[in-house]
Design a protein around this motif. Structure first.
Motif, short mmCIF file in Angstrom:
data_model
loop_
_atom_site.label_atom_id
_atom_site.label_comp_id
_atom_site.label_asym_id
_atom_site.label_seq_id
_atom_site.Cartn_x
_atom_site.Cartn_y
_atom_site.Cartn_z
N LYS A 1 35.13 -17.71 -57.78
CA LYS A 1 36.31 -16.87 -57.53
C LYS A 1 35.97 -15.84 -56.46
N ILE A 2 36.76 -15.85 -55.37
CA ILE A 2 36.57 -14.95 -54.24
C ILE A 2 37.74 -13.97 -54.22
N GLY A 3 37.46 -12.69 -53.97
CA GLY A 3 38.50 -11.70 -53.77
C GLY A 3 38.63 -11.42 -52.28
N ILE A 4 39.85 -11.25 -51.81
CA ILE A 4 40.10 -10.99 -50.39
C ILE A 4 40.96 -9.74 -50.28
N VAL A 5 40.49 -8.79 -49.48
CA VAL A 5 41.19 -7.51 -49.33
C VAL A 5 41.10 -7.06 -47.88
N SER A 6 42.04 -6.25 -47.46
CA SER A 6 42.01 -5.71 -46.11
C SER A 6 42.78 -4.41 -46.04
N ASP A 7 42.54 -3.68 -45.00
CA ASP A 7 43.30 -2.49 -44.64
C ASP A 7 43.45 -1.50 -45.79
N SER A 8 42.30 -1.11 -46.32
CA SER A 8 42.27 -0.11 -47.39
C SER A 8 42.39 1.31 -46.84
N HIS A 9 42.03 1.52 -45.60
CA HIS A 9 42.22 2.79 -44.89
C HIS A 9 41.78 4.02 -45.69
N GLY A 10 40.66 3.90 -46.37
CA GLY A 10 40.10 5.05 -47.07
C GLY A 10 40.74 5.37 -48.41
N SER A 11 41.66 4.55 -48.87
CA SER A 11 42.33 4.81 -50.14
C SER A 11 41.53 4.22 -51.30
N MET A 12 40.61 5.02 -51.81
CA MET A 12 39.80 4.54 -52.93
C MET A 12 40.65 4.38 -54.18
N GLY A 13 41.73 5.14 -54.31
CA GLY A 13 42.64 4.95 -55.42
C GLY A 13 43.24 3.54 -55.42
N ALA A 14 43.60 3.06 -54.23
CA ALA A 14 44.15 1.69 -54.13
C ALA A 14 43.08 0.66 -54.46
N VAL A 15 41.85 0.89 -54.00
CA VAL A 15 40.75 -0.04 -54.29
C VAL A 15 40.48 -0.06 -55.80
N GLU A 16 40.45 1.11 -56.42
CA GLU A 16 40.21 1.18 -57.87
C GLU A 16 41.35 0.50 -58.64
N ALA A 17 42.60 0.70 -58.20
CA ALA A 17 43.74 0.05 -58.87
C ALA A 17 43.65 -1.46 -58.72
N MET A 18 43.21 -1.92 -57.55
CA MET A 18 43.03 -3.36 -57.32
C MET A 18 41.99 -3.92 -58.28
N LEU A 19 40.86 -3.22 -58.40
CA LEU A 19 39.80 -3.70 -59.28
C LEU A 19 40.21 -3.66 -60.76
N ALA A 20 41.14 -2.79 -61.11
CA ALA A 20 41.62 -2.71 -62.49
C ALA A 20 42.64 -3.80 -62.81
N HIS A 21 43.18 -4.45 -61.79
CA HIS A 21 44.18 -5.50 -62.00
C HIS A 21 43.50 -6.69 -62.67
N PRO A 22 44.14 -7.31 -63.66
CA PRO A 22 43.53 -8.46 -64.35
C PRO A 22 43.11 -9.60 -63.41
N ALA A 23 43.82 -9.79 -62.30
CA ALA A 23 43.47 -10.87 -61.37
C ALA A 23 42.12 -10.64 -60.69
N ALA A 24 41.66 -9.39 -60.66
CA ALA A 24 40.38 -9.08 -60.01
C ALA A 24 39.18 -9.37 -60.92
N LYS A 25 39.45 -9.63 -62.18
CA LYS A 25 38.35 -9.91 -63.12
C LYS A 25 37.70 -11.25 -62.77
N GLY A 26 36.40 -11.29 -62.81
CA GLY A 26 35.67 -12.52 -62.56
C GLY A 26 35.42 -12.85 -61.11
N VAL A 27 35.81 -11.95 -60.19
CA VAL A 27 35.53 -12.18 -58.77
C VAL A 27 34.02 -12.10 -58.55
N ALA A 28 33.46 -13.13 -57.92
CA ALA A 28 32.02 -13.20 -57.69
C ALA A 28 31.61 -12.62 -56.35
N VAL A 29 32.53 -12.64 -55.38
CA VAL A 29 32.28 -12.15 -54.02
C VAL A 29 33.60 -11.63 -53.47
#
Length: 164
Positions: free
Chosen positions: A2-30
């Protein structure tokens, strides 16, 4: 894998943390981070505890440690990862798909436009996860997950969520 793909976070660590908290982000290996901002990829690696491949975007300061593009081999697939601005993706993705094909990649991942995309171009799967923090194509942020197994077509899912 399972690969996660993200772009254009522009310094928003809140958005990154919310993404990682989403159930779909569980189990991402890279994770693949398609730029803007490269330092966010370092924080993503710390928070997720998995490898992160990252490229520089047009909003990143030049750095010898972050390249404009990477060719990543995972689970029998070759992925060209670039922000896309140097290929003029805002005007069309043909040049980017051609570069991926010439590099021997079957998948091309880019960002820059802040708009999600999933299409085939000349035998190359072209993906843009949209923007995790500043979307232009929806009210919610977005990222993608991709299931990769050798010898099989990738399974891609676009996930929209409310960034913090």
């Amino acid at each position: 894998m399972k690969i996660g793909i993200v772009s254009d976070s522009h310094g928003s660590m809140g958005a990154v943390e919310a993404m990682l908290a989403h159930p779909a982000a569980k189990g991402v290996a890279v994770w693949l981070h398609a730029g803007d901002f490269a330092p966010d990829a370092d924080a993503l690696a710390r928070l997720a505890g998995v490898p992160v491949y990252c490229v520089a975007g047009n909003g990143d300061w030049p750095s010898p440690r972050v390249k404009d593009e990477e060719l990543v081999a995972l689970a029998g697939h070759r992925i060209l990862l670039a922000h896309g601005h140097t290929y003029g993706v805002q005007y069309g993705r043909e040049r980017f798909a051609k570069a991926a094909r010439q590099a021997g990649a079957d998948i091309a991942v880019y960002g820059h436009t802040h708009c999600a995309e999933n299409c085939m171009m000349d035998g190359v799967l072209v993906l843009n996860p949209g923007s995790v923090a500043r979307p232009r194509d929806a009210m919610e942020g977005s990222f993608m997950t991709m299931e990769l197994t050798e010898g099989n077509a990738p399974g891609v899912q676009l996930i929209r969520f409310e960034p913090r």
